[in-house]
Design a protein around this motif. Structure first.
Motif, PDB file in Angstrom:
ATOM      1  N   ILE A  23       0.815  -1.221   0.000  1.00 44.67           N
ATOM      2  CA  ILE A  23       0.000   0.000   0.000  1.00 44.67           C
ATOM      3  C   ILE A  23       0.847   1.269   0.000  1.00 44.67           C
ATOM      4  N   HIS A  24       2.121   1.155  -0.325  1.00 50.91           N
ATOM      5  CA  HIS A  24       2.994   2.326  -0.350  1.00 50.91           C
ATOM      6  C   HIS A  24       3.241   2.745  -1.798  1.00 50.91           C
ATOM      7  N   PRO A  25       2.705   3.885  -2.219  1.00 48.66           N
ATOM      8  CA  PRO A  25       2.849   4.291  -3.617  1.00 48.66           C
ATOM      9  C   PRO A  25       4.293   4.619  -3.997  1.00 48.66           C
ATOM     10  N   GLY A  26       5.134   4.941  -3.023  1.00 48.83           N
ATOM     11  CA  GLY A  26       6.529   5.243  -3.306  1.00 48.83           C
ATOM     12  C   GLY A  26       7.378   4.010  -3.531  1.00 48.83           C
ATOM     13  N   ARG A  27       6.856   2.825  -3.151  1.00 43.29           N
ATOM     14  CA  ARG A  27       7.584   1.573  -3.318  1.00 43.29           C
ATOM     15  C   ARG A  27       6.714   0.546  -4.044  1.00 43.29           C
ATOM     16  N   PRO A  28       6.443   0.767  -5.310  1.00 44.75           N
ATOM     17  CA  PRO A  28       5.617  -0.203  -6.040  1.00 44.75           C
ATOM     18  C   PRO A  28       6.388  -1.510  -6.265  1.00 44.75           C
ATOM     19  N   PHE A  29       5.656  -2.618  -6.340  1.00 41.07           N
ATOM     20  CA  PHE A  29       6.256  -3.927  -6.571  1.00 41.07           C
ATOM     21  C   PHE A  29       6.353  -4.211  -8.054  1.00 41.07           C
ATOM     22  N   SER A  30       7.408  -4.889  -8.422  1.00 41.76           N
ATOM     23  CA  SER A  30       7.536  -5.343  -9.804  1.00 41.76           C
ATOM     24  C   SER A  30       6.701  -6.609  -9.977  1.00 41.76           C
ATOM     25  N   ASP A  31       6.503  -7.000 -11.215  1.00 40.38           N
ATOM     26  CA  ASP A  31       5.759  -8.233 -11.489  1.00 40.38           C
ATOM     27  C   ASP A  31       6.472  -9.440 -10.894  1.00 40.38           C
ATOM     28  N   GLU A  32       7.795  -9.402 -10.864  1.00 42.62           N
ATOM     29  CA  GLU A  32       8.578 -10.518 -10.310  1.00 42.62           C
ATOM     30  C   GLU A  32       8.332 -10.673  -8.813  1.00 42.62           C
ATOM     31  N   VAL A  33       8.270  -9.560  -8.094  1.00 42.54           N
ATOM     32  CA  VAL A  33       8.021  -9.618  -6.647  1.00 42.54           C
ATOM     33  C   VAL A  33       6.609 -10.140  -6.379  1.00 42.54           C
ATOM     34  N   ARG A  34       5.647  -9.681  -7.148  1.00 43.89           N
ATOM     35  CA  ARG A  34       4.270 -10.177  -6.979  1.00 43.89           C
ATOM     36  C   ARG A  34       4.193 -11.675  -7.261  1.00 43.89           C
ATOM     37  N   LYS A  35       4.929 -12.141  -8.261  1.00 36.96           N
ATOM     38  CA  LYS A  35       4.960 -13.577  -8.577  1.00 36.96           C
ATOM     39  C   LYS A  35       5.584 -14.356  -7.425  1.00 36.96           C
ATOM     40  N   GLN A  36       6.652 -13.834  -6.827  1.00 42.67           N
ATOM     41  CA  GLN A  36       7.287 -14.499  -5.691  1.00 42.67           C
ATOM     42  C   GLN A  36       6.331 -14.590  -4.504  1.00 42.67           C
ATOM     43  N   GLN A  37       5.555 -13.534  -4.271  1.00 44.37           N
ATOM     44  CA  GLN A  37       4.582 -13.544  -3.179  1.00 44.37           C
ATOM     45  C   GLN A  37       3.519 -14.612  -3.422  1.00 44.37           C
ATOM     46  N   ALA A  38       3.005 -14.682  -4.653  1.00 46.06           N
ATOM     47  CA  ALA A  38       1.979 -15.678  -4.989  1.00 46.06           C
ATOM     48  C   ALA A  38       2.554 -17.090  -4.929  1.00 46.06           C
ATOM     49  N   ASP A  39       3.807 -17.260  -5.357  1.00 49.93           N
ATOM     50  CA  ASP A  39       4.449 -18.583  -5.295  1.00 49.93           C
ATOM     51  C   ASP A  39       4.593 -19.053  -3.851  1.00 49.93           C
ATOM     52  N   LEU A  40       4.939 -18.134  -2.934  1.00 44.12           N
ATOM     53  CA  LEU A  40       5.048 -18.499  -1.521  1.00 44.12           C
ATOM     54  C   LEU A  40       3.694 -18.923  -0.963  1.00 44.12           C
ATOM     55  N   LEU A  41       2.647 -18.190  -1.305  1.00 43.82           N
ATOM     56  CA  LEU A  41       1.309 -18.559  -0.844  1.00 43.82           C
ATOM     57  C   LEU A  41       0.923 -19.935  -1.377  1.00 43.82           C
ATOM     58  N   ASN A  42       1.171 -20.176  -2.661  1.00 40.51           N
ATOM     59  CA  ASN A  42       0.856 -21.486  -3.241  1.00 40.51           C
ATOM     60  C   ASN A  42       1.665 -22.597  -2.597  1.00 40.51           C
ATOM     61  N   ARG A  43       2.927 -22.320  -2.276  1.00 38.64           N
ATOM     62  CA  ARG A  43       3.757 -23.334  -1.632  1.00 38.64           C
ATOM     63  C   ARG A  43       3.193 -23.674  -0.251  1.00 38.64           C
ATOM     64  N   CYS A  44       2.761 -22.660   0.478  1.00 38.49           N
ATOM     65  CA  CYS A  44       2.183 -22.893   1.807  1.00 38.49           C
ATOM     66  C   CYS A  44       0.921 -23.752   1.728  1.00 38.49           C
ATOM     67  N   LEU A  45       0.143 -23.565   0.676  1.00 34.10           N
ATOM     68  CA  LEU A  45      -1.137 -24.273   0.572  1.00 34.10           C
ATOM     69  C   LEU A  45      -1.029 -25.632  -0.112  1.00 34.10           C
ATOM     70  N   ASN A  46       0.077 -25.900  -0.819  1.00 29.68           N
ATOM     71  CA  ASN A  46       0.166 -27.132  -1.600  1.00 29.68           C
ATOM     72  C   ASN A  46       1.284 -28.079  -1.202  1.00 29.68           C
ATOM     73  N   ASP A  47       2.407 -27.565  -0.679  1.00 33.30           N
ATOM     74  CA  ASP A  47       3.514 -28.436  -0.294  1.00 33.30           C
ATOM     75  C   ASP A  47       3.235 -29.107   1.037  1.00 33.30           C
ATOM     76  N   TYR A  48       4.072 -30.090   1.378  1.00 32.59           N
ATOM     77  CA  TYR A  48       3.927 -30.815   2.639  1.00 32.59           C
ATOM     78  C   TYR A  48       4.660 -30.077   3.746  1.00 32.59           C
ATOM     79  N   PRO A  49       4.116 -29.898   4.910  1.00 29.31           N
ATOM     80  CA  PRO A  49       2.725 -30.168   5.268  1.00 29.31           C
ATOM     81  C   PRO A  49       1.827 -29.070   4.716  1.00 29.31           C
ATOM     82  N   LYS A  50       0.651 -29.463   4.283  1.00 30.40           N
ATOM     83  CA  LYS A  50      -0.276 -28.492   3.704  1.00 30.40           C
ATOM     84  C   LYS A  50      -0.793 -27.560   4.783  1.00 30.40           C
TER      85      LYS A  50
END
Length: 94
Positions: A23-50
């Motif tokens: 939520i900080h307009p002075g520090r926008p995220f790149s597409d790569e950072v957003r992808k890393q955030q989504a990958d971490l969430l997916n890993r938490c929900l899909n890898d062992y232990p789920k």
């Protein structure tokens, strides 16, 4: 159904907070950072232990930039695990 939810929450011994967005307009995220955030969430929900989502916080920032209004959103997911994932301990040592 209420008893099932309580017993499921009793099994949770580790909670990880995973943030998507910002939520900080002075520090926008790149597409790569957003992808890393989504990958971490997916890993938490899909890898062992789920993990499972046990809560979430939503923060919204509204900013005026000249004549335009900018709205930014950050969502923090609370992921509950029965134990701390081994992959997270390995990442902490690096």
């Amino acid at each position: 159904m209420r008893q099932e939810r309580i017993s499921a929450l009793e099994e949770i011994h580790y909670v990880k907070l995973v943030t998507i967005g910002g939520i900080h307009p002075g520090r926008p995220f790149s597409d790569e950072v957003r992808k890393q955030q989504a990958d971490l969430l997916n890993r938490c929900l899909n890898d062992y232990p789920k993990g499972r989502i046990i809560g979430k916080d939503i923060s919204v920032g509204r900013y005026q930039a000249g004549e335009h209004e900018l709205t930014m959103e950050k969502v923090t997911y609370h992921i509950g695990f029965t134990r701390k994932p081994e992959w997270e301990e390995e990442e902490g040592r690096i």
